[in-house]
Design an enzyme around this catalytic site. Sequence first.
Site, PDB file in Angstrom:
ATOM      1  NE  ARG A 118      -3.674  -2.348   2.490  1.00  0.00           N
ATOM      2  CZ  ARG A 118      -3.398  -3.571   2.955  1.00  0.00           C
ATOM      3  NH1 ARG A 118      -2.203  -3.862   3.417  1.00  0.00           N
ATOM      4  NH2 ARG A 118      -4.327  -4.517   2.951  1.00  0.00           N
ATOM      5  CG  ASP A 139      -6.723  -4.584   8.123  1.00  0.00           C
ATOM      6  OD1 ASP A 139      -5.659  -4.827   7.549  1.00  0.00           O
ATOM      7  OD2 ASP A 139      -7.413  -3.574   7.855  1.00  0.00           O
ATOM      8  NE  ARG A 174      -9.094  -8.715   4.053  1.00  0.00           N
ATOM      9  CZ  ARG A 174      -8.568  -7.723   3.350  1.00  0.00           C
ATOM     10  NH1 ARG A 174      -7.557  -7.030   3.824  1.00  0.00           N
ATOM     11  NH2 ARG A 174      -9.036  -7.427   2.149  1.00  0.00           N
ATOM     12  CG  HIS A 179      -5.822  -0.539   5.729  1.00  0.00           C
ATOM     13  ND1 HIS A 179      -6.277  -1.825   5.894  1.00  0.00           N
ATOM     14  CD2 HIS A 179      -5.926  -0.287   4.401  1.00  0.00           C
ATOM     15  CE1 HIS A 179      -6.640  -2.325   4.732  1.00  0.00           C
ATOM     16  NE2 HIS A 179      -6.428  -1.407   3.808  1.00  0.00           N
TER      17      HIS A 179
HETATM   18  P1  NAD Z   1      -9.555   1.303  -9.630  1.00  0.00           P
HETATM   19  O1  NAD Z   1      -8.348   1.562 -10.463  1.00  0.00           O
HETATM   20  O2  NAD Z   1     -10.465   0.179 -10.017  1.00  0.00           O
HETATM   21  O3  NAD Z   1     -10.436   2.628  -9.544  1.00  0.00           O
HETATM   22  C1  NAD Z   1      -9.888   3.850  -9.180  1.00  0.00           C
HETATM   23  C2  NAD Z   1     -10.755   4.926  -9.811  1.00  0.00           C
HETATM   24  O4  NAD Z   1     -10.307   6.200  -9.355  1.00  0.00           O
HETATM   25  C3  NAD Z   1     -10.686   4.941 -11.344  1.00  0.00           C
HETATM   26  O5  NAD Z   1     -11.990   4.835 -11.883  1.00  0.00           O
HETATM   27  C4  NAD Z   1     -10.042   6.298 -11.653  1.00  0.00           C
HETATM   28  O6  NAD Z   1     -10.506   6.877 -12.867  1.00  0.00           O
HETATM   29  C5  NAD Z   1     -10.461   7.113 -10.443  1.00  0.00           C
HETATM   30  N1  NAD Z   1      -9.604   8.288 -10.206  1.00  0.00           N
HETATM   31  C6  NAD Z   1      -8.251   8.334 -10.167  1.00  0.00           C
HETATM   32  N2  NAD Z   1      -7.829   9.582  -9.925  1.00  0.00           N
HETATM   33  C7  NAD Z   1      -8.947  10.353  -9.802  1.00  0.00           C
HETATM   34  C8  NAD Z   1      -9.166  11.725  -9.549  1.00  0.00           C
HETATM   35  N3  NAD Z   1      -8.138  12.576  -9.380  1.00  0.00           N
HETATM   36  N4  NAD Z   1     -10.435  12.173  -9.518  1.00  0.00           N
HETATM   37  C9  NAD Z   1     -11.480  11.335  -9.690  1.00  0.00           C
HETATM   38  N5  NAD Z   1     -11.332  10.009  -9.932  1.00  0.00           N
HETATM   39  C10 NAD Z   1     -10.082   9.527 -10.001  1.00  0.00           C
HETATM   40  O7  NAD Z   1      -9.019   1.105  -8.132  1.00  0.00           O
HETATM   41  P2  NAD Z   1      -9.825   0.401  -6.944  1.00  0.00           P
HETATM   42  O8  NAD Z   1      -9.508  -1.057  -6.932  1.00  0.00           O
HETATM   43  O9  NAD Z   1     -11.221   0.851  -7.011  1.00  0.00           O
HETATM   44  O10 NAD Z   1      -9.081   1.038  -5.664  1.00  0.00           O
HETATM   45  C11 NAD Z   1      -9.312   2.386  -5.286  1.00  0.00           C
HETATM   46  C12 NAD Z   1      -8.511   2.690  -4.028  1.00  0.00           C
HETATM   47  O11 NAD Z   1      -9.065   1.977  -2.909  1.00  0.00           O
HETATM   48  C13 NAD Z   1      -7.037   2.262  -4.093  1.00  0.00           C
HETATM   49  O12 NAD Z   1      -6.214   3.249  -3.512  1.00  0.00           O
HETATM   50  C14 NAD Z   1      -7.006   0.984  -3.279  1.00  0.00           C
HETATM   51  O13 NAD Z   1      -5.724   0.698  -2.783  1.00  0.00           O
HETATM   52  C15 NAD Z   1      -7.986   1.346  -2.184  1.00  0.00           C
HETATM   53  N6  NAD Z   1      -8.499   0.242  -1.385  1.00  0.00           N
HETATM   54  C16 NAD Z   1      -8.616   0.480  -0.052  1.00  0.00           C
HETATM   55  C17 NAD Z   1      -9.077  -0.517   0.780  1.00  0.00           C
HETATM   56  C18 NAD Z   1      -9.192  -0.224   2.252  1.00  0.00           C
HETATM   57  O14 NAD Z   1      -9.397  -1.143   3.086  1.00  0.00           O
HETATM   58  N7  NAD Z   1      -9.085   1.027   2.664  1.00  0.00           N
HETATM   59  C19 NAD Z   1      -9.442  -1.774   0.260  1.00  0.00           C
HETATM   60  C20 NAD Z   1      -9.333  -1.971  -1.116  1.00  0.00           C
HETATM   61  C21 NAD Z   1      -8.844  -0.945  -1.929  1.00  0.00           C
END
Ligand code: NAD
Length: 309
Positions: A86, A148, A151, A175
């Site tokens: 991450r 987490d 899980r 996280h």
């Molecule tokens: P993804 O690539 O499928 O989607 C990301 C989206 O963000 C895309 O549609 C993209 O166009 C959009 N985007 C990027 N920059 C942007 C901006 N400046 N303005 C508006 N939209 C924008 O990715 P994902 O799998 O959906 O993951 C998204 C985030 O969530 C990642 O950082 C991932 O690591 C995080 N995540 C967090 C957890 C958690 O427990 N907190 C769990 C899973 C994923």
Amino acid sequence: MKIAIIGVGSVGSAVATAVKNTGLVHEMVLFDRDGVRARAAAEDLGHAATFGFDVKISAVNNYRGIRGSDIVIISAGANQKPGETRTDLLQKNAEVIRDIVPKVMANVDPKRVILILVTNPLDVMVMLAQSLSKLPPSRVIGTGTMLDSARLRTILSRQLSVSPQSIHSYVLGEHGDSSVIDWSSVTVGGLSLDDFCRQTKNPLTAATRSTIEYRVHNAAYEIIRGRGATWDGIGAAVSDLLRSIVNDEHRILTVSTVTGTGSHVLAMSLPRVVGASGVIATLNPKMSSAEANALRRSGRIIQKNFSHL
Ligand code: NAD
């Protein structure tokens, strides 16, 4: 209740699906810098909504469309590729948060809006979003270690043959790879873990505990290897957090919010009471000295990453 979701990739779509199925919001607007993607997601979700609760779902192509939102969920940004941590996402996702937060704040009521952060590395993004938004820390909430902790409960439930509903167990701190399992505060049906294991003659050996720790810490990596990204778990976690806010439930959730000032500022997950005004109180969980040391180490890692921005 109107909510906005910024970033409608795998995670944003899963969040929208899970929230839609709660019936708690009457309007949901989706924004993504990829407008075609946002419109397609809104169409698909809108069709799905005809089978369930009445919720108006639309894509907006600029930030004016989020006006009137009570809660804004930020799930935009790069996700981990197989083998990436991450923390590897730090600089590129900081740029995403720097882009989004000022535009959100120009279009919401700062006196009442709540921001929910999902983007990784989560704790550092919470710190950045709080400082950019200037909102009280209690209203800038990261999903933190909710996933987490879920899980851990799932694994313990299978190991102990008890419903996860009867298990209270927390993963704390970052996280990320330095998160800490707080074995000292685990209760099962109101008993300490040791008491429960004694009574059920199902001992949890040190080797089993370290296998459980390994599985909790590596769950995301395994899911990403198998299906490219993780989305269902976090979608459910966000919807659960939203429920506690919308219904003012005062549930205790391991979310991440900013505490401290100056060089002591830090966001990490601790058990916190969450209700309509955001984070209402933070608990100091029971921990062994080894667990407390591991938690302090986790906090230092988050602060170090924040200092790199
Ligand atoms: P993804 O690539 O499928 O989607 C990301 C989206 O963000 C895309 O549609 C993209 O166009 C959009 N985007 C990027 N920059 C942007 C901006 N400046 N303005 C508006 N939209 C924008 O990715 P994902 O799998 O959906 O993951 C998204 C985030 O969530 C990642 O950082 C991932 O690591 C995080 N995540 C967090 C957890 C958690 O427990 N907190 C769990 C899973 C994923």
